[in-house]
Design a protein around this motif. Structure first.
Motif, PDB file in Angstrom:
ATOM      1  N   TRP A  63      31.357  46.864  35.995  1.00 11.16           N
ATOM      2  CA  TRP A  63      30.874  45.740  36.808  1.00 11.16           C
ATOM      3  C   TRP A  63      29.678  45.073  36.149  1.00 11.16           C
ATOM      4  O   TRP A  63      29.621  43.836  36.058  1.00 11.16           O
ATOM      5  CB  TRP A  63      30.487  46.237  38.203  1.00 11.16           C
ATOM      6  N   TYR A  83      29.628  41.291  34.981  1.00  5.58           N
ATOM      7  CA  TYR A  83      28.683  40.333  35.549  1.00  5.58           C
ATOM      8  C   TYR A  83      27.939  39.591  34.447  1.00  5.58           C
ATOM      9  O   TYR A  83      27.758  38.364  34.516  1.00  5.58           O
ATOM     10  CB  TYR A  83      27.680  41.018  36.484  1.00  5.58           C
ATOM     11  N   ALA A 119      33.504  41.144  44.570  1.00  7.62           N
ATOM     12  CA  ALA A 119      34.260  41.406  43.351  1.00  7.62           C
ATOM     13  C   ALA A 119      35.647  40.785  43.384  1.00  7.62           C
ATOM     14  O   ALA A 119      36.247  40.531  42.330  1.00  7.62           O
ATOM     15  CB  ALA A 119      34.373  42.914  43.123  1.00  7.62           C
ATOM     16  N   LEU A 120      36.147  40.512  44.577  1.00  7.27           N
ATOM     17  CA  LEU A 120      37.508  39.982  44.722  1.00  7.27           C
ATOM     18  C   LEU A 120      37.582  38.526  45.154  1.00  7.27           C
ATOM     19  O   LEU A 120      38.529  37.825  44.792  1.00  7.27           O
ATOM     20  CB  LEU A 120      38.279  40.837  45.747  1.00  7.27           C
ATOM     21  N   ALA A 170      34.434  36.282  41.021  1.00  9.19           N
ATOM     22  CA  ALA A 170      35.833  36.633  40.747  1.00  9.19           C
ATOM     23  C   ALA A 170      36.607  35.445  40.185  1.00  9.19           C
ATOM     24  O   ALA A 170      37.391  35.585  39.239  1.00  9.19           O
ATOM     25  CB  ALA A 170      36.496  37.141  42.022  1.00  9.19           C
ATOM     26  N   ALA A 206      35.712  34.900  36.547  1.00 12.73           N
ATOM     27  CA  ALA A 206      36.254  35.978  35.724  1.00 12.73           C
ATOM     28  C   ALA A 206      37.746  35.782  35.475  1.00 12.73           C
ATOM     29  O   ALA A 206      38.226  35.946  34.345  1.00 12.73           O
ATOM     30  CB  ALA A 206      35.997  37.324  36.400  1.00 12.73           C
ATOM     31  N   ALA A 239      38.320  38.946  33.173  1.00 15.20           N
ATOM     32  CA  ALA A 239      38.859  40.124  33.856  1.00 15.20           C
ATOM     33  C   ALA A 239      40.182  39.761  34.501  1.00 15.20           C
ATOM     34  O   ALA A 239      40.435  38.594  34.827  1.00 15.20           O
ATOM     35  CB  ALA A 239      37.880  40.634  34.914  1.00 15.20           C
ATOM     36  N   GLN A 257      43.052  40.511  37.690  1.00 22.15           N
ATOM     37  CA  GLN A 257      42.973  40.851  39.111  1.00 22.15           C
ATOM     38  C   GLN A 257      42.906  42.366  39.299  1.00 22.15           C
ATOM     39  O   GLN A 257      42.182  42.858  40.175  1.00 22.15           O
ATOM     40  CB  GLN A 257      44.190  40.280  39.852  1.00 22.15           C
ATOM     41  N   GLU A 293      41.602  44.552  37.227  1.00 25.95           N
ATOM     42  CA  GLU A 293      40.262  45.023  36.853  1.00 25.95           C
ATOM     43  C   GLU A 293      39.242  44.727  37.944  1.00 25.95           C
ATOM     44  O   GLU A 293      38.370  45.560  38.239  1.00 25.95           O
ATOM     45  CB  GLU A 293      39.842  44.386  35.530  1.00 25.95           C
ATOM     46  N   LEU A 294      39.351  43.561  38.564  1.00 29.60           N
ATOM     47  CA  LEU A 294      38.453  43.236  39.670  1.00 29.60           C
ATOM     48  C   LEU A 294      38.707  44.157  40.857  1.00 29.60           C
ATOM     49  O   LEU A 294      37.761  44.571  41.544  1.00 29.60           O
ATOM     50  CB  LEU A 294      38.623  41.778  40.080  1.00 29.60           C
ATOM     51  N   SER A 299      35.989  46.570  42.680  1.00 28.60           N
ATOM     52  CA  SER A 299      35.827  46.584  44.132  1.00 28.60           C
ATOM     53  C   SER A 299      35.991  47.999  44.690  1.00 28.60           C
ATOM     54  O   SER A 299      35.189  48.459  45.514  1.00 28.60           O
ATOM     55  CB  SER A 299      36.855  45.638  44.771  1.00 28.60           C
TER      56      SER A 299
END
Length: 272
Positions: free
Chosen positions: A163, A167, A222-223, A228, A231, A237, A239, A241-242, A246
């Motif tokens: 994360w 970020y 995160a989603l 998100a 990303a 990233a 989906q 990985e996110l 999460s």
């Protein structure tokens, strides 16, 4: 005036999970370093006020003065105005605007401050210069900025390092500086402040309620937040990985010994 507009994209955006997190902020837990400098008569500008919880709090420190909350994302000001009305605060107003090009004359305010804003802009030095322009001689420009690179937590779940790395990449893709705290004083000097007064404070979440609140915020952010979106749209990233990030935040929040520290640097600059 600077005749500039913002070039960076705000990494967090204003998803409900983000606004909910920002609404936790108060004058005491976010700008305590500035409060001893405030006087009852002062005219203050809060740059990037968001949902207005800090702004409304600060109004009580200037009962004979006035505070204006300025925000680029005008939609969130509905919540800010509602909060002021709910609290019965009248020495306050909220305006939509870009802090790169403030619509105020030179020397309008006694104090101009921002909280967790400069890390998200394309030209933080230029914004500090603009904040300085609208501050009276003998006034104060102040800022507080996080440094994501030195966040620390327990337990050290691998997904949280993922994360942190994500970020950093998302924030830089958006044109910001996620480690703003460590360079905040240097930005101030480049903006023409000779002797910025520096300090550092930390948000530390260790109480079960606090860690649950923080983890649940990032479970959603995160989603679903702009983090998100950036990303995914830029291939930073997937989906999956996110979703993993999460899930990691959810796991961390359930740990009985969960702990996290979020350091921020602070500056108080006196104008000449």
């Amino acid at each position: 005036m600077s005749s500039k507009s913002e070039t960076a994209t705000y990494t967090h955006g204003h998803h409900a999970s983000v606004v909910r997190s920002h609404s936790w902020r108060t004058a005491s837990n976010s700008i305590g370093f500035l409060l001893p400098h405030l006087k009852p008569h002062m005219k203050i500008l809060d740059i990037g006020c968001g949902p207005g919880t800090i702004t409304v709090d600060v109004a009580s420190y200037v009962p004979q003065g006035h505070i204006t909350g300025l925000e680029r994302a005008g939609g969130v000001l509905t919540q800010a105005r509602a909060l002021a009305q709910e609290k019965g605060v009248t020495n306050i107003d909220f305006v939509e605007g870009d802090a790169n090009d403030l619509s105020y004359e030179d020397g309008t305010f006694d104090v101009v401050f921002c909280h967790q804003v400069l890390q998200h802009v394309g030209d933080p030095v230029g914004m500090l210069e603009e904040m300085k322009r609208v501050t009276k001689s003998g006034g104060i420009v102040a800022a507080r900025e996080a440094d994501y690179g030195v966040f620390s937590w327990y337990p050290e779940l691998p997904g949280l390092k993922t994360w942190q790395d994500l970020y950093d990449r998302v924030a830089r893709k958006n044109g910001g500086e996620p480690n703003a705290g460590r360079v905040l004083h240097a930005w101030a000097k480049k903006a023409g402040f000779k002797d910025p007064k520096c300090s550092c404070t930390v948000w530390c979440y260790a109480d079960k309620g606090d860690t649950k609140w923080w983890s649940e915020s990032w479970v959603d952010r995160a989603l679903y937040s702009s983090f998100a979106t950036t990303a995914l749209e830029n291939g930073i990233a997937t989906q999956e990985e996110l979703k993993s990030v999460s899930d990691t935040w959810r796991e961390w929040g359930k740990h009985e010994d969960a702990w996290i520290s979020l350091p921020s640097a602070e500056i108080v600059c006196f104008t000449e």
